[in-house]
Design a protein around this motif. Structure first.
Motif, PDB file in Angstrom:
ATOM      1  N   LYS A  40       0.835  -1.203   0.000  1.00 58.65           N
ATOM      2  CA  LYS A  40       0.000   0.000   0.000  1.00 58.65           C
ATOM      3  C   LYS A  40       0.872   1.257   0.000  1.00 58.65           C
ATOM      4  N   LYS A  41       1.941   1.233   0.826  1.00 57.95           N
ATOM      5  CA  LYS A  41       2.830   2.387   0.869  1.00 57.95           C
ATOM      6  C   LYS A  41       3.474   2.626  -0.486  1.00 57.95           C
ATOM      7  N   LEU A  42       3.888   1.530  -1.138  1.00 57.50           N
ATOM      8  CA  LEU A  42       4.515   1.658  -2.457  1.00 57.50           C
ATOM      9  C   LEU A  42       3.526   2.187  -3.483  1.00 57.50           C
ATOM     10  N   THR A  43       2.293   1.669  -3.432  1.00 56.59           N
ATOM     11  CA  THR A  43       1.264   2.143  -4.363  1.00 56.59           C
ATOM     12  C   THR A  43       0.983   3.629  -4.153  1.00 56.59           C
ATOM     13  N   ASP A  44       0.860   4.043  -2.885  1.00 56.18           N
ATOM     14  CA  ASP A  44       0.612   5.455  -2.586  1.00 56.18           C
ATOM     15  C   ASP A  44       1.780   6.333  -3.049  1.00 56.18           C
ATOM     16  N   ALA A  45       3.011   5.835  -2.832  1.00 56.85           N
ATOM     17  CA  ALA A  45       4.191   6.609  -3.245  1.00 56.85           C
ATOM     18  C   ALA A  45       4.243   6.770  -4.755  1.00 56.85           C
ATOM     19  N   LEU A  46       3.948   5.684  -5.477  1.00 55.93           N
ATOM     20  CA  LEU A  46       3.955   5.758  -6.941  1.00 55.93           C
ATOM     21  C   LEU A  46       2.886   6.716  -7.447  1.00 55.93           C
ATOM     22  N   GLN A  47       1.713   6.694  -6.810  1.00 60.25           N
ATOM     23  CA  GLN A  47       0.636   7.599  -7.217  1.00 60.25           C
ATOM     24  C   GLN A  47       1.036   9.043  -6.973  1.00 60.25           C
ATOM     25  N   SER A  48       1.681   9.293  -5.827  1.00 59.52           N
ATOM     26  CA  SER A  48       2.139  10.648  -5.519  1.00 59.52           C
ATOM     27  C   SER A  48       3.167  11.121  -6.532  1.00 59.52           C
ATOM     28  N   ILE A  49       4.096  10.216  -6.891  1.00 61.39           N
ATOM     29  CA  ILE A  49       5.121  10.573  -7.886  1.00 61.39           C
ATOM     30  C   ILE A  49       4.477  10.885  -9.230  1.00 61.39           C
ATOM     31  N   LYS A  50       3.482  10.073  -9.640  1.00 57.30           N
ATOM     32  CA  LYS A  50       2.794  10.328 -10.908  1.00 57.30           C
ATOM     33  C   LYS A  50       2.123  11.700 -10.903  1.00 57.30           C
ATOM     34  N   GLN A  51       1.475  12.037  -9.783  1.00 58.68           N
ATOM     35  CA  GLN A  51       0.798  13.327  -9.694  1.00 58.68           C
ATOM     36  C   GLN A  51       1.796  14.475  -9.767  1.00 58.68           C
TER      37      GLN A  51
END
Length: 407
Positions: free
Chosen positions: A169-180
């Protein structure tokens, strides 16, 4: 190969915390219960040979005595070589825990536990003593298979699953933040590129109007021009002009035939450049004076109107004689000194137009250097080091251009 199985046996043992306990001990399944070495005889030697022959890497012989199916009860030289070969290949699990680094050829406690574990788990090898009675609930073919160990392993697995789920979940959230963040940066870079391109085009047009040798090359008849782009005007250069002047129109979507509308006049525009982003037009002598609006029309339709000012040529046009400070930057104050400044003046710069700047004495004008946000970096300075050009326009006309160094 079988080496992976041995490694897993020891790994599980470490997980459940039983490495300090014997692997076999009093367990009912113990084909080998004594220390074996070269020269010894017995059925436990035959069991050892069957163990060694079950893997091609530790096979005693391929044919004859000692080969698979022909195991004997004698611990001879061939068996010794096979044992030492096996120990060398598995010293991390067998030798090192016992404080030994080189093969010994002796079947001691550590290796005996591994051999018994394997033989008891593989009764098909037909080793005597490897059969386990099912009438007793206290015995098991696997000494690690206890309720306590099973419970501990289940707890470790559940904990591992929870950690993996949390980290995923942390990795998914981090990747989403980076994409944004990248999307925002990409949008800002696109905006900055457009703004810089606009300023560069303004400089090209200024140069083309003042020096014929730097004229912008027009496209050719039948060209595509800006067919796929929206029709719009970004800026007219200069945005204050005299009747009869030649002006530059910067925008997009210009085609082969374009009309410039100012007030009630319709003016033929020159052939645009091949990208359909720059064109020129000559202002007629009967245009109404003062503030007007202008728009372009072609087969695509009409662009949105932009402000445009027609000044009357006078001998008392504004003049810039000096400026302070000697160099400037974004957000800093600049004072122009000269003559014929009015109560309302427009200051035309290479970074945009500053409207309605007032002069109380007709000789000074003070303004703050401004730029489109897309042109300014995080350090507050211009992304592209462009020269800062300035001229003043009012009802009396246009001043000459001055260039102020940027810090």
């Amino acid at each position: 190969m079988r080496n992976t199985t041995y490694a897993m046996i020891f790994l599980i043992a470490i997980m459940v915390g039983i490495m300090t306990s014997p692997l076999v001990g009093d367990a009912a399944c113990a084909p080998i219960s004594r220390t074996l070495r070269v020269g010894m005889q017995g059925e436990d030697v035959r069991a050892l040979q069957k163990f060694l022959n079950d893997d091609v890497d530790s096979m005693i012989a391929t044919t004859g005595v000692g080969s698979p199916g022909n195991e004997s009860t004698v611990f001879g030289p061939a068996t010794l070589r096979a044992v030492m070969k096996f120990q060398a290949a598995n010293k991390e699990q067998i030798l090192i825990p016992a404080g030994v680094t080189e093969p010994t050829g002796i079947i001691g406690k550590m290796m005996r536990g591994v051999v018994n574990q394997y033989l008891c788990a593989n009764p098909s090898l037909g080793v005597e003593g490897a059969e386990v009675s099912t009438s007793s609930s206290k015995t098991s073919s696997d000494p690690l298979d206890t309720p306590q160990n099973r419970k501990r392993i289940a707890e470790l697995q559940a904990r591992s699953d929870a950690i993996f789920a949390e980290n995923d979940k942390k990795l998914t959230d981090a990747l989403q933040s980076i994409k944004q963040r990248y999307a925002v940066i990409d949008a800002k870079m696109t905006e900055a590129t457009k703004a810089i391109d606009k300023v560069h085009k303004m400089e090209e047009v200024f140069n083309a109007l003042s020096d014929p040798s730097t004229a912008i090359v027009p496209g050719v008849k039948g060209g595509v021009f800006g067919l796929a782009d929206p029709l719009q005007i970004s800026v007219i250069v200069p945005s204050v002009a005299y009747r009869g002047d030649r002006i530059g129109i910067i925008g997009s979507g210009f085609l082969e035939n374009n009309k410039l509308h100012i007030a009630d006049k319709v003016i033929d525009m020159e052939m645009p450049n091949k990208e359909g982003t720059v064109s020129f037009a000559r202002l007629p002598a009967d245009l109404p004076m003062g503030r007007n609006t202008a728009f372009v029309e072609n087969s695509k339709g009409k662009s949105d109107p932009v402000p445009f000012f027609i000044a009357e040529k006078q001998t008392a046009a504004p003049v810039i004689s000096s400026f302070t400070p000697a160099a400037t930057g974004i957000g800093k104050t600049v004072t122009l000194r000269g003559t014929n400044f009015l109560a309302k003046n427009d200051i035309y710069t290479s970074l945009g137009v500053i409207n309605n700047v007032s002069s109380s004495d007709g000789t000074t004008l003070t303004f703050t250097v401004q730029a489109e946000p897309a042109l300014v970096g995080t350090d507050g300075k211009l992304i592209d080091k462009l020269p800062y050009t300035v001229l003043v326009g009012n009802d009396r006309g246009l001043s000459g251009v001055v260039q102020i160094p940027m810090e």
